[in-house]
Every structure is written in structure tokens, then in C-alpha cells.
Design a protein around this motif. Structure first.
Motif, PDB file in Angstrom:
ATOM      1  N   LEU A 214      31.220  41.635  -7.599  1.00  0.00           N
ATOM      2  CA  LEU A 214      31.285  41.993  -9.028  1.00  0.00           C
ATOM      3  C   LEU A 214      31.990  40.945  -9.896  1.00  0.00           C
ATOM      4  CD1 LEU A 214      32.336  45.574 -10.025  1.00  0.00           C
ATOM      5  CD2 LEU A 214      33.320  43.614 -11.191  1.00  0.00           C
ATOM      6  N   THR A 215      31.330  40.595 -10.988  1.00  0.00           N
ATOM      7  CA  THR A 215      31.890  39.657 -11.978  1.00  0.00           C
ATOM      8  C   THR A 215      31.761  40.298 -13.350  1.00  0.00           C
ATOM      9  OG1 THR A 215      30.938  37.855 -10.714  1.00  0.00           O
ATOM     10  CG2 THR A 215      31.738  37.302 -12.897  1.00  0.00           C
ATOM     11  N   THR A 216      32.745  40.114 -14.200  1.00  0.00           N
ATOM     12  CA  THR A 216      32.636  40.693 -15.539  1.00  0.00           C
ATOM     13  C   THR A 216      32.329  39.623 -16.577  1.00  0.00           C
ATOM     14  OG1 THR A 216      35.007  40.533 -15.902  1.00  0.00           O
ATOM     15  CG2 THR A 216      34.185  42.614 -15.023  1.00  0.00           C
ATOM     16  N   VAL A 217      31.733  40.083 -17.674  1.00  0.00           N
ATOM     17  CA  VAL A 217      31.310  39.226 -18.790  1.00  0.00           C
ATOM     18  C   VAL A 217      31.845  39.868 -20.066  1.00  0.00           C
ATOM     19  CG1 VAL A 217      29.243  38.391 -20.024  1.00  0.00           C
ATOM     20  CG2 VAL A 217      29.175  38.640 -17.553  1.00  0.00           C
ATOM     21  N   CYS A 218      32.221  39.049 -21.055  1.00  0.00           N
ATOM     22  CA  CYS A 218      32.669  39.568 -22.359  1.00  0.00           C
ATOM     23  C   CYS A 218      33.739  40.649 -22.212  1.00  0.00           C
ATOM     24  CB  CYS A 218      31.504  40.121 -23.171  1.00  0.00           C
ATOM     25  SG  CYS A 218      30.279  38.925 -23.618  1.00  0.00           S
ATOM     26  N   ASP A 219      34.849  40.297 -21.658  1.00  0.00           N
ATOM     27  CA  ASP A 219      35.987  41.222 -21.517  1.00  0.00           C
ATOM     28  C   ASP A 219      35.626  42.540 -20.841  1.00  0.00           C
ATOM     29  OD1 ASP A 219      37.825  39.544 -22.680  1.00  0.00           O
ATOM     30  OD2 ASP A 219      37.310  40.229 -24.722  1.00  0.00           O
ATOM     31  N   GLY A 220      34.745  42.466 -19.885  1.00  0.00           N
ATOM     32  CA  GLY A 220      34.429  43.688 -19.135  1.00  0.00           C
ATOM     33  C   GLY A 220      33.382  44.582 -19.773  1.00  0.00           C
ATOM     34  N   GLN A 221      32.727  44.113 -20.850  1.00  0.00           N
ATOM     35  CA  GLN A 221      31.629  44.922 -21.411  1.00  0.00           C
ATOM     36  C   GLN A 221      30.343  44.736 -20.612  1.00  0.00           C
ATOM     37  OE1 GLN A 221      31.181  44.969 -25.852  1.00  0.00           O
ATOM     38  NE2 GLN A 221      32.546  43.230 -25.613  1.00  0.00           N
ATOM     39  N   GLY A 222      30.300  43.615 -19.918  1.00  0.00           N
ATOM     40  CA  GLY A 222      29.142  43.357 -19.061  1.00  0.00           C
ATOM     41  C   GLY A 222      29.616  43.197 -17.625  1.00  0.00           C
ATOM     42  N   VAL A 223      28.765  43.565 -16.686  1.00  0.00           N
ATOM     43  CA  VAL A 223      29.152  43.401 -15.286  1.00  0.00           C
ATOM     44  C   VAL A 223      27.909  43.020 -14.476  1.00  0.00           C
ATOM     45  CG1 VAL A 223      29.033  45.904 -14.916  1.00  0.00           C
ATOM     46  CG2 VAL A 223      30.326  44.507 -13.330  1.00  0.00           C
ATOM     47  N   ILE A 224      28.111  42.075 -13.564  1.00  0.00           N
ATOM     48  CA  ILE A 224      27.003  41.582 -12.735  1.00  0.00           C
ATOM     49  C   ILE A 224      27.422  41.598 -11.271  1.00  0.00           C
ATOM     50  CG2 ILE A 224      25.360  39.676 -12.378  1.00  0.00           C
ATOM     51  CD1 ILE A 224      26.073  38.537 -15.055  1.00  0.00           C
ATOM     52  N   ALA A 225      26.509  41.986 -10.410  1.00  0.00           N
ATOM     53  CA  ALA A 225      26.752  41.878  -8.973  1.00  0.00           C
ATOM     54  C   ALA A 225      25.434  41.507  -8.301  1.00  0.00           C
ATOM     55  CB  ALA A 225      27.281  43.191  -8.420  1.00  0.00           C
ATOM     56  N   TYR A 226      25.496  41.109  -7.048  1.00  0.00           N
ATOM     57  CA  TYR A 226      24.261  40.698  -6.369  1.00  0.00           C
ATOM     58  C   TYR A 226      24.287  41.051  -4.887  1.00  0.00           C
ATOM     59  CZ  TYR A 226      27.207  36.713  -5.020  1.00  0.00           C
ATOM     60  OH  TYR A 226      28.239  35.932  -4.528  1.00  0.00           O
ATOM     61  N   VAL A 227      23.109  40.986  -4.290  1.00  0.00           N
ATOM     62  CA  VAL A 227      22.985  41.152  -2.843  1.00  0.00           C
ATOM     63  C   VAL A 227      22.067  40.046  -2.330  1.00  0.00           C
ATOM     64  CG1 VAL A 227      21.080  42.831  -3.092  1.00  0.00           C
ATOM     65  CG2 VAL A 227      22.390  42.746  -0.962  1.00  0.00           C
ATOM     66  N   THR A 228      22.459  39.444  -1.198  1.00  0.00           N
ATOM     67  CA  THR A 228      21.642  38.374  -0.613  1.00  0.00           C
ATOM     68  C   THR A 228      21.003  38.860   0.694  1.00  0.00           C
ATOM     69  OG1 THR A 228      23.495  37.594   0.699  1.00  0.00           O
ATOM     70  CG2 THR A 228      23.233  36.597  -1.492  1.00  0.00           C
ATOM     71  N   GLN A 229      20.013  38.140   1.148  1.00  0.00           N
ATOM     72  CA  GLN A 229      19.383  38.452   2.433  1.00  0.00           C
ATOM     73  C   GLN A 229      20.406  38.375   3.562  1.00  0.00           C
ATOM     74  OE1 GLN A 229      16.389  39.575   3.385  1.00  0.00           O
ATOM     75  NE2 GLN A 229      15.848  39.803   1.229  1.00  0.00           N
ATOM     76  N   GLU A 230      21.327  37.423   3.449  1.00  0.00           N
ATOM     77  CA  GLU A 230      22.356  37.261   4.482  1.00  0.00           C
ATOM     78  C   GLU A 230      23.234  38.513   4.574  1.00  0.00           C
ATOM     79  OE1 GLU A 230      24.731  33.801   3.786  1.00  0.00           O
ATOM     80  OE2 GLU A 230      25.730  33.966   5.747  1.00  0.00           O
ATOM     81  N   MET A 231      23.561  39.077   3.430  1.00  0.00           N
ATOM     82  CA  MET A 231      24.381  40.290   3.422  1.00  0.00           C
ATOM     83  C   MET A 231      23.644  41.457   4.086  1.00  0.00           C
ATOM     84  SD  MET A 231      25.864  39.587  -0.391  1.00  0.00           S
ATOM     85  CE  MET A 231      26.326  41.196  -0.862  1.00  0.00           C
ATOM     86  N   LEU A 232      22.320  41.488   3.879  1.00  0.00           N
ATOM     87  CA  LEU A 232      21.518  42.553   4.510  1.00  0.00           C
ATOM     88  C   LEU A 232      21.521  42.380   6.022  1.00  0.00           C
ATOM     89  CD1 LEU A 232      18.412  42.739   2.119  1.00  0.00           C
ATOM     90  CD2 LEU A 232      20.322  44.331   2.234  1.00  0.00           C
ATOM     91  N   THR A 233      21.337  41.130   6.458  1.00  0.00           N
ATOM     92  CA  THR A 233      21.320  40.862   7.896  1.00  0.00           C
ATOM     93  C   THR A 233      22.665  41.240   8.515  1.00  0.00           C
ATOM     94  OG1 THR A 233      19.841  39.035   7.434  1.00  0.00           O
ATOM     95  CG2 THR A 233      20.813  39.082   9.626  1.00  0.00           C
TER      96      THR A 233
END
Ligand code: 5GP
Ligand code: MN
Ligand code: MN
Length: 323
Positions: A214-233
Motif C-alpha cells: 500500500l502507497t498513499t497519494v495526496c495526503d492519503g486521499q488516494g491509495v494504490i496497491a498491487y499484486v505480482t505473479q511472484e506473490m501469487l506463486t
């Protein structure tokens, strides 16, 4: 663009004998529940009807398929009618598009605000919380009674697309339709346990990993996260088990917009976006070749995860800056 009436659509359906139903890829409870209810109703009418799929059914939705789903495109050689359900555009059934178009008549039943009329007959209502509501109305207009199984399938469609009646698309009519479903004898708790309390441990493990990015954008009004194939494996989870993560991101106080990036394969990133009150994520998705609803939309980017991450950060900063 004017919708056809359910009466018109009902008449077309009554005339057809061989009917294929098309749910969208990355199946959810709405697309599959709606298809299952309609498939059973059409089989009850004596039609030869199947749900044609191109990807696997998520484990928590498997109970909806009672012999309706097939990935065999030749199951019906010459269909009279194709109906796509909960699909904003034909790319949502991309590997079945040709089969869809083999029918002399096509119908679209959908509830996405970004959907353009791309079939011979269309019923698109962006006020409907779920396509399941539209299937309920279609069956009622056709005078086809719902049994317990069909009631349960439509309940599954509505509860999943409304986040169990908490999202902004939930209306009085959503509850009225749901109330009528109880008359078919449904056990809403039993269906909810199937849908929501039937997870593999791997689902919790991948959610944990994804939330850690998790990463925040604009003082926490936006939030982004991701999943990779490696994490699934590493966790042994399937991509569809990341379902729900983007809603977790939006649940954070002060978050207005959330994005979840899924590395489907190298240089193919499926993005899910959600907003709370203001940001129109359907507009963002539409401008990037996808679509959806104002508060929930998606699209696919053909670039690296890092590039996608940077691009979404920029889009988010832009749209939050305009508020
Ligand atoms: P999700 O983020 O859960 O995959 O999708 C959110 C909403 O946007 C759903 O209603 C879904 O049908 C729609 N959606 C997701 N991806 C796409 C896409 O690539 N194209 C279109 N037209 N709609 C999408
Ligand atoms: Mn859907
Ligand atoms: Mn839907």
C-alpha cells in the motif's frame, strides 16, 4: 440510444430455440448469478440453453453452476440467439466474440454507465445495482416464475454487486426485489456463507501480501496497491482470490479513490478502481479503454507494473486535484 422493452426482448427469447448466454471474463457473482437464473428459466421453457465461459469459475461461485456452464464453443452448433449479461463491451467476452456473433440475433442486458448499444436488442440500465435486478424484471415481464434456485442466483448477483447492500448503487428497489426473492424460499445466510465464508487460507495470505504494498497519494486521499505473479506463486493463491482487496483499500478513512493493480502477466496489468463520493472512476477507466460504474470501474494496461503504477499515481493526483 433507447432501450428495447423487456416485452420486446421477451418475445425474441420466446421465438429462439438454441440460446447461448455470455458472462464477462473474470466472472463475478452478478454475471454468473444472472446467467444461471436466466439459463434455468429458459431450460424450463424447453430451450436448449448454455452459459458459455472462457475462464475458470471462482470457487465461491461454483455453487451457481448446476450443469449450465461449458467452455465448449461447439456445444450448440448454430445458436439462434446470443445474450451477453453484465458485459460493458464485446471485449468482456473476447475469446467468445466470434461465437457470440454467429447468432442471427444478439441481446445485451447490462447496468454499466459506460456501455454503448452494441447488440441488436439492448437493455442497459445504469441505475440498476446489479444486472441480477434486470434479470428479475425480465423474468417477471415474461411471466416466468422464479424457483428457489433462481431466487438464490439472483440474490447472489445482488449481494455481491452491492457489497452486501452497502455500496452507493443500493436502492429501495434493490431491497424490494431482494424481499421478493425471499418468497422463492431462499436461505440468504446459506448463500452468504457460500459466497463470503468459504475462502481458502491462501486468499487471506495474498490479501496480506497485497495490502503490504500500500502507497498513499495526496495526503492519503488516494491509495494504490498491487499484486505480482511472484506473490501469487509464493502464497499459492489464485488471482481471483485478490477479489475484495480494492474495497479494503477504499475502506480507509479519508480515502476517496483506490486503485489495485494486478499483474496478469508481464506487461499486462489489470487495474481495478473504486471511489467513495466524488471521483468518477468510470470516466478514468473509459478513457483508458475500459469501463464500469462511477464508483467501481476497471481497465487493462499493456505496460510494466512500474509504468502502470506511475500512470495511475498521475491520474489519481490529477482527479483529486480537481475536487
Ligand atoms: P473490477 O474492478 O471488479 O474488475 O470491475 C469493476 C467494474 O468495472 C465491474 O462492473 C466491471 O464489469 C467493470 N470493468 C472492469 N474491467 C473492465 C474493462 O476492462 N472494461 C469494461 N467495459 N468494464 C470493466
Ligand atoms: Mn460484473
Ligand atoms: Mn454487475
Amino acid at each position: 440510444m433507447k432501450n428495447n422493452s423487456f416485452e420486446e426482448i421477451g418475445n425474441i427469447i420466446r421465438k429462439a430455440e438454441k440460446i447461448l448466454l455470455f458472462p464477462h471474463i473474470n466472472m463475478d457473482g452478478d454475471t454468473l448469478g444472472s446467467c444461471a437464473a436466466l439459463c434455468k428459466a429458459l431450460r424450463n421453457l424447453g430451450k436448449e440453453c448454455y452459459i458459455l465461459i472462457e475462464d475458470h469459475i471462482p470457487a465461491n461461485l461454483a455453487f451457481l453452476d448446476r450443469g449450465y456452464c461449458t467452455s465448449d464453443q461447439n456445444i450448440v452448433e448454430k445458436p439462434d440467439l446470443s445474450i451477453c449479461i453484465d458485459c460493458g463491451d464485446a471485449d468482456r467476452f473476447i475469446r467468445r466474440k466470434e461465437k457470440f456473433q454467429q447468432s442471427p440475433i444478439t441481446i445485451c442486458i447490462d447496468h454499466h454507465g459506460t456501455t454503448e448499444f452494441y447488440c441488436d436488442y439492448n437493455y442497459v440500465d445504469s441505475k440498476a445495482a446489479a444486472t441480477g435486478e434486470l434479470i428479475f424484471k425480465l423474468l417477471r415481464a415474461m411471466d416466468l416464475p422464479l424457483d428457489r434456485e433462481m431466487g438464490g442466483a439472483i440474490f447472489a448477483a445482488i449481494t455481491t454487486d452491492t457489497g452486501n447492500f452497502q455500496y452507493s448503487n443500493t436502492s429501495k428497489e434493490t431491497h424490494e426485489i431482494t424481499a421478493a426473492l425471499y418468497d422463492t424460499g431462499i436461505d440468504s445466510n446459506e448463500i452468504s456463507v457460500e459466497l463470503y465464508e468459504n475462502n481458502r487460507i491462501e486468499k487471506l495470505l495474498i490479501k496480506n501480501r497485497a495490502l503490504n504494498t500500500l502507497t498513499t497519494v495526496c495526503d492519503g486521499q488516494g491509495v494504490i496497491a498491487y499484486v505480482t505473479q511472484e506473490m501469487l506463486t509464493e502464497t499459492g493463491a489464485l488471482m481471483d482470490e485478490t477479489e475484495g482487496v480494492v474495497e479494503e483499500l477504499r475502506s480507509i478513512s479519508n480515502v476517496e479513490v483506490a486503485a489495485f493493480l494486478k499483474e496478469a502477466e508481464a506487461d499486462k496489468i489489470k487495474v481495478s478502481m473504486r471511489s467513495k463520493y466524488k471521483v468518477n472512476v468510470a470516466d478514468i477507466a473509459y478513457s483508458l479503454g475500459g469501463g464500469g460504474h462511477e464508483r467501481a470501474a476497471g481497465f487493462t494496461l499493456y505496460c510494466s507494473l512500474t509504468e502502470a503504477f506511475d500512470m495511475i499515481t498521475e491520474k489519481m493526483t490529477d482527479s483529486l486535484g480537481k475536487l
